[in-house]
Design a protein around this motif. Sequence first.
Motif, PDB file in Angstrom:
ATOM      1  N   LEU A   1      22.150  16.610  -1.738  1.00 22.05           N
ATOM      2  CA  LEU A   1      22.908  15.366  -1.811  1.00 22.05           C
ATOM      3  C   LEU A   1      22.469  14.556  -3.022  1.00 22.05           C
ATOM      4  CD1 LEU A   1      22.613  14.257   1.928  1.00 22.05           C
ATOM      5  CD2 LEU A   1      24.485  15.543   0.892  1.00 22.05           C
TER       6      LEU A   1
ATOM      7  N   ALA B   1      22.779   9.234   4.162  1.00 24.74           N
ATOM      8  CA  ALA B   1      22.656  10.233   5.211  1.00 24.74           C
ATOM      9  C   ALA B   1      21.396   9.997   6.038  1.00 24.74           C
ATOM     10  CB  ALA B   1      22.638  11.631   4.605  1.00 24.74           C
TER      11      ALA B   1
ATOM     12  N   LEU C   1      30.203  12.011   2.846  1.00 27.75           N
ATOM     13  CA  LEU C   1      29.132  12.043   1.857  1.00 27.75           C
ATOM     14  C   LEU C   1      29.550  12.875   0.649  1.00 27.75           C
ATOM     15  CD1 LEU C   1      26.071  12.747   4.157  1.00 27.75           C
ATOM     16  CD2 LEU C   1      26.555  10.588   3.011  1.00 27.75           C
TER      17      LEU C   1
ATOM     18  N   CYS D   1      28.255  15.692  -1.973  1.00 28.22           N
ATOM     19  CA  CYS D   1      27.279  16.784  -1.953  1.00 28.22           C
ATOM     20  C   CYS D   1      27.324  17.537  -3.273  1.00 28.22           C
ATOM     21  CB  CYS D   1      27.568  17.760  -0.808  1.00 28.22           C
ATOM     22  SG  CYS D   1      27.296  17.087   0.828  1.00 28.22           S
TER      23      CYS D   1
ATOM     24  N   THR E   1      31.114  14.982   7.703  1.00 27.37           N
ATOM     25  CA  THR E   1      30.198  15.663   8.609  1.00 27.37           C
ATOM     26  C   THR E   1      30.176  14.957   9.955  1.00 27.37           C
ATOM     27  OG1 THR E   1      28.804  16.416   6.789  1.00 27.37           O
ATOM     28  CG2 THR E   1      27.818  16.405   8.982  1.00 27.37           C
TER      29      THR E   1
ATOM     30  N   THR F   1      28.057  15.138  13.537  1.00 29.75           N
ATOM     31  CA  THR F   1      26.770  15.666  13.996  1.00 29.75           C
ATOM     32  C   THR F   1      26.559  15.429  15.482  1.00 29.75           C
ATOM     33  OG1 THR F   1      25.600  13.619  13.555  1.00 29.75           O
ATOM     34  CG2 THR F   1      25.770  15.187  11.744  1.00 29.75           C
TER      35      THR F   1
ATOM     36  N   THR G   1      30.548  20.451   8.960  1.00 30.29           N
ATOM     37  CA  THR G   1      30.856  19.813   7.685  1.00 30.29           C
ATOM     38  C   THR G   1      32.172  20.355   7.148  1.00 30.29           C
ATOM     39  OG1 THR G   1      28.522  19.488   7.178  1.00 30.29           O
ATOM     40  CG2 THR G   1      30.052  19.427   5.338  1.00 30.29           C
TER      41      THR G   1
END
Length: 810
Positions: A463, A471, A497, A499, A511, A513, A530
């Motif tokens: 990242l 994150a 995010l 990346c 993403t 989670t 993701t």
Amino acid sequence: MSKGLTCYSILYFIAGTMLMLCTGIVCSGSQVIQITPQTDRKDLTPFLSVFRDDSQTLDIADIVTPRDNVLFKPVNGQSSFGYSTANFWFKFTANNPSTKTISWFLEYPYAVVDHFEFFHSGPEGFTSTKGGDLHPFSLRPVDYRTMVVPVTLPPGAHTFYFRIHSGGAIVSAVTAWGKSAFEHHRTLDLALNWIYCGIMLATIIYCLLIFVSLRQSAFLFLAFFVSAITFFTLVHTGLAFQYLWPESTKWANLCHPLSGFAAISGAVLFTRSFLHTKKHLPLFDTILKTFIAGSVVLIFISFFVPYPFMTRALMVMACLMGLAMTFSGIMLVFKQIRRAGFYLLAWSPFIVTIALMVIKSFGLIRNNLFTDSMVPISSALVAILLSFALIDNVKIMILEREKFLKDIDNSEKMYRMLAENVKDVIWRLDLKTMKLIYITPSVEEMMGYTPKEAEGFIFKEMLPRNAGKNAWKAIQEGMQKSASCTGETRHAFTIELECYNKARQIFWTETTTTFVQDKQGNPIEMIGITRDITERKKAEAENRALEIQLNQSRKMEAIGTLAGGIAHDMNNIIGAILGYAELSINETDRQTRMYHRLHRIIKGCDRARDLVQGILTFSRQDSRVLQTIAIYPVVNEVLKLIRVTLPSNISIDDASMDETLMIKADPTQVHQVIMNLCTNAGYAMGKKGGLLKISIQREIIQQETAQKQIHLLPGSYVKLTVSDTGHGMPHETMAHIFEPFFTTKPMGSGTGLGLAMVHGIMEELGGKVHVLSESGQGTLFTLFFPEADMTSAPTPINTWRRSDPRNFSE
């Protein structure tokens, strides 16, 4: 394996064994054995006479007296006298028919004897050679595992005596060897014993490796049994005394029963595990466990109880074990348990060996080559056969598990299909190390990494800095929120995010989670899905850009409508002022002040009329005749004019221009557009100087590119670029540059209609103007003119009306 085949195999083996035993029984012949220089090997047992000394008080001097000598009786084929505490005296007479003294060796092949003493007469009487487990190995005259005595035989007949005393079985077998024959025998015997040890060691390693791989206890118990029976064989054959404890006389009598009981317990453990007696013979399994317990107890007792008792106990336990193993195997064969057939076939040589050892130990059969070698042969054979039996058992297990694996395989295939074909990346993150411990193959398509490469990454390495901070902040917040759900999993958050991929290019991801916690509620893993949303982000950015363009277009259209209306009204007013002023000046003397005042009014009206014309051009309300023209001559003419007005420290790059491209436009308007852009570029660079670069190229606008623009259709365009290395513009200024009367120049230096006119002309021609600029980085204007049909004749250059570059520059 069928019951009949198993039973017949065992019967054939027992019959063959008994046949070998029978062939070993011979009758005693002459009491004198002939030893010649050509004698290689001769069995002396049939020529022996024996005397049993129960008092254990007689010595060689007493034995050779005529009174005691007549007590010797021929052995009559009996080579074993069972267990006894008496001294056993043996004698034999050997005759040397030659005229030379013969040197030969006498071997007593039974290694586990406590005391063996050989007597032979000489000029000074009888001399003795001692050996056995109770004497250090270094005292033996020949370095060999059994007791070997070198003997010299002068011409004629001579009588030799030897005495045996042992806590174990009394065996009377002796062999005469010629020197070369014995050396060959010793070399071959050593090789065979080491081959045996190698086979057993390989079997042990093989079983342990299979056990480590399959975790099947039968392989471990077989390795234990093979280790114990190998150690027992080394003790029984004298190799242990020769190589392991040559100077320690107590270990032979201790280790012989101890290793035997260990082998019994290992065999019973293997039987229970291999045959699953707990499942198939539960009652008999209890008996087998009793055998194991008894063997363990006897192992510890061996350290304290005398050897004679322990060796008899070993024979009894071995006999009972053989019966129990045979019975369990036969019972399961009749229950049609496949492995029981292999079990019986593998153990039958060893069970027969146990039976023969018991019978021989109690003196019921004579000693021969087969009984001497049966322990190592049968133990090696049983180790090999049981290994194959276990392999067959593993094969059965594999067959039994195949159905179970097939059931799992279907669900596993479904999971693989989902995990390997889904475009989203599924992963697991260890929260202690912050490293990926699992990731689906789709990561390679998304990021360029193979799963193996990606699993070792720390998530922050994938990242950018700001994305990593966001994150980590989201993870900490999610861990705090999930702390209340002990032992459960809980959806934590969804985050977008940036990346890095393998090429270190940035792309956008979304993403979702879930945290996995232990029983104490501590998060230990994070599972995430993701998704690549780069295209969505691009689409959103493009939509925002299109929205900005649309709003800008509407704003410019509204301003243009307003400005056009005002311009028409102003044009009418200016026309009236100009008309009356021209009428008045014609009636006024040139030498008067009034004339000069009217001339200034007319000049001001002309400038106002040009200003109104610029406004009408911006609002696209003036009427112009469009012509097919080559754009290069127009640009070239502008450059000739602009070179005169630009400072000398500003250079012009016009090397990249296609002279063949044509557009459909009013040449005067195109001249005004290029002149305004070049004038603004020169002003932006100012006294510092720089580079003014102009290019003309053909550009094919595809459907995808056209969709990202307002009022730009797919097709062929002439792309005109004007760039400078001046001070550039901030984004706030760029948002207003096409608005009428907006200027960044000082008061009186510009009208603010230059770029507004450029925008209006390009929109009227169906083209587009783009601008890129950064403060301190210069500015790039890109103009897209629809390319004209090449078949149309271009308008000559001398028909253009040139514009004054000072009129409408920003």
